[in-house]
Design an enzyme around this catalytic site. Structure first.
Site, PDB file in Angstrom:
ATOM      1  CG  ASP A 132      -0.260   0.034   2.344  1.00 55.23           C
ATOM      2  OD1 ASP A 132       0.898  -0.244   2.630  1.00 55.23           O
ATOM      3  OD2 ASP A 132      -0.955  -0.197   3.491  1.00 55.23           O
ATOM      4  CG  ASP A 171       0.469  -4.140   2.020  1.00 50.57           C
ATOM      5  OD1 ASP A 171       0.228  -5.061   3.088  1.00 50.57           O
ATOM      6  OD2 ASP A 171       1.297  -3.353   1.957  1.00 50.57           O
ATOM      7  CE  LYS A 201       3.393  -5.837   3.706  1.00 49.62           C
ATOM      8  NZ  LYS A 201       2.634  -4.762   4.607  1.00 49.62           N
ATOM      9  CD  GLU A 203       0.548  -1.762   8.118  1.00 50.05           C
ATOM     10  OE1 GLU A 203       0.151  -0.828   9.051  1.00 50.05           O
ATOM     11  OE2 GLU A 203       1.022  -1.316   6.867  1.00 50.05           O
ATOM     12  CD  GLU A 270       7.917  -0.377   7.671  1.00 47.38           C
ATOM     13  OE1 GLU A 270       6.772  -1.088   7.462  1.00 47.38           O
ATOM     14  OE2 GLU A 270       8.047   0.762   7.170  1.00 47.38           O
TER      15      GLU A 270
HETATM   16  O1  KIV Z   1       3.600  -1.041   1.854  1.00 49.21           O
HETATM   17  C1  KIV Z   1       4.727  -1.544   1.715  1.00 49.21           C
HETATM   18  O2  KIV Z   1       5.505  -1.219   0.664  1.00 49.21           O
HETATM   19  C2  KIV Z   1       5.289  -2.236   2.795  1.00 49.21           C
HETATM   20  C3  KIV Z   1       6.711  -2.479   2.889  1.00 49.21           C
HETATM   21  C4  KIV Z   1       7.451  -1.465   3.348  1.00 49.21           C
HETATM   22  C5  KIV Z   1       7.069  -3.743   3.615  1.00 49.21           C
HETATM   23  O3  KIV Z   1       4.417  -2.895   3.710  1.00 49.21           O
END
Ligand code: KIV
Length: 347
Positions: A132, A171, A201, A203, A270
């Site tokens: 994202d 994401d 992914k 968070e 991160e």
């Molecule tokens: O959105 C993104 O690019 C990320 C990376 C920084 C891991 O979550």
């Protein structure tokens, strides 16, 4: 007789000159040069052509063996982006990726469109993340919070269309995990069915672990993400390192274990203190993929535009920039503008 009445008078120009029925040529008169060329041709055609002898040395086309291939200039023609063979050790599935832990460092980059997808994959990464971060890197947002499902689906599908030979992770955007499990399942499903992602992914740590477990049970592979969570930037008040004090380090450990137990195939860490990240990588079974978390992780991920020096905002200090695309692009574009204004292009 009515028919005759419609005919033009005998002395009209159309009767005296049949050519005049042709549509009249519009536009400027022929240039003298062109007209001269034409009359010359007429003159030449009046010269009687000599019949060629059976064997003659006076041929206008040289025999095949005399034709020399044109000499190559130094400048090579620009090629289209060609497909490269997949790197033999690239992870093709989430299981392959998980098995790389302890074998060699895992490597990943973000991509947001088809061109970058092809380039990133052909460079040999194990997975592409359609992050994202597209919001801050390409879409002009200040944070990743405005990025929504429409953005993520559009960019994930564009990356998939390049048919990358590696794993493609997308994401889950801000808020999608917070409504209900059904909503989360639906968003994850769309990223895979409509976007073409192999995995998603999310968070968060222990707060999302139960839902992740259910997604994994449904057949949706999940990449966890702990440490700095950019989607919480408004709540935490800015971007910073995590794990500096004991409590935060312990919280990170609890989160990482919760994600492992939920079945994440890997976890992004991160901006975690280097020593804490190193220890976490040793403690958990799934690979810990670091970003700004030092060399002790099982792998590294970076934002491709940061790596390439193609950005409006300054990248974070932990990024190593391998090219300066801003400079290359800006130079090329200025040259184009100059050449058009000075009539150098088109030649
Ligand atoms: O959105 C993104 O690019 C990320 C990376 C920084 C891991 O979550």
């Amino acid at each position: 007789m009515p028919e005759k009445e419609n005919q033009p008078p005998a002395n009209s120009p159309s009767n005296s000159n049949p050519e005049s029925t042709k549509p009249k040529r519009r536009g400027p008169p022929r240039s003298k040069k062109l007209a001269a060329g034409k009359s010359k041709k007429v003159e030449d055609s009046s010269v009687k052509q000599k019949k060629p002898d059976a064997v003659t040395t006076d041929r206008s086309v040289p025999p095949k063996q005399d034709i020399q291939p044109p000499k190559r200039t130094q400048k090579q023609p620009q090629r289209a982006l060609e497909r490269k063979k997949p790197h033999h050790d690239q992870a093709g599935s989430v299981r392959d990726l998980a098995k790389l832990k302890g074998v060699r460092p895992i490597v990943a980059l973000t991509a947001y469109d088809s061109v970058m997808s092809r380039l990133v994959c052909d460079a040999g990464v194990d997975f592409i993340l359609v992050g994202d971060s597209v919001g801050t890197t390409l879409l002009g947002h200040k944070t990743t919070i405005p990025v929504d499902m429409t953005d993520m689906l559009r960019h994930t599908a564009a990356v998939r269309r390049a048919e990358p030979n590696c794993l493609l992770v997308a994401d889950l955007p801000f808020g999608e995990a917070s409504f209900s499990f059904d909503h989360l399942l639906d968003s994850a499903r769309r990223l895979m069915q409509q976007g073409g992602a192999d995995a998603i992914k999310i968070e968060g740590g222990r707060d999302v672990a139960d839902d992740i477990e259910k997604l994994v049970a449904t057949g949706i592979p999940v990449l966890g993400h702990i440490g700095l969570l950019p989607q919480t930037v408004k709540a935490i008040g800015g971007y910073r390192k995590f794990g500096a004090d004991r409590q935060e380090a312990e919280d990170l450990y609890t989160d990482a274990i919760a994600l492992e137990e939920a079945g994440c195939f890997a976890v992004v860490g991160e901006m975690i203190e280097e020593s804490v990240a190193r220890e976490l990588a040793k403690q958990i079974l799934p690979p810990l993929i670091g970003i700004g978390s030092g060399a002790g992780c099982d792998g590294q991920i970076l934002v491709s535009t940061d790596v390439l020096g193609y950005h409006v905002n300054k990248p974070p200090s932990f990024v190593k920039t391998y090219a300066n695309l801003n400079h290359v692009i800006s130079k090329a574009l200025s040259q184009y503008v100059t050449e058009v204004k000075s009539k150098k292009f088109p030649a």
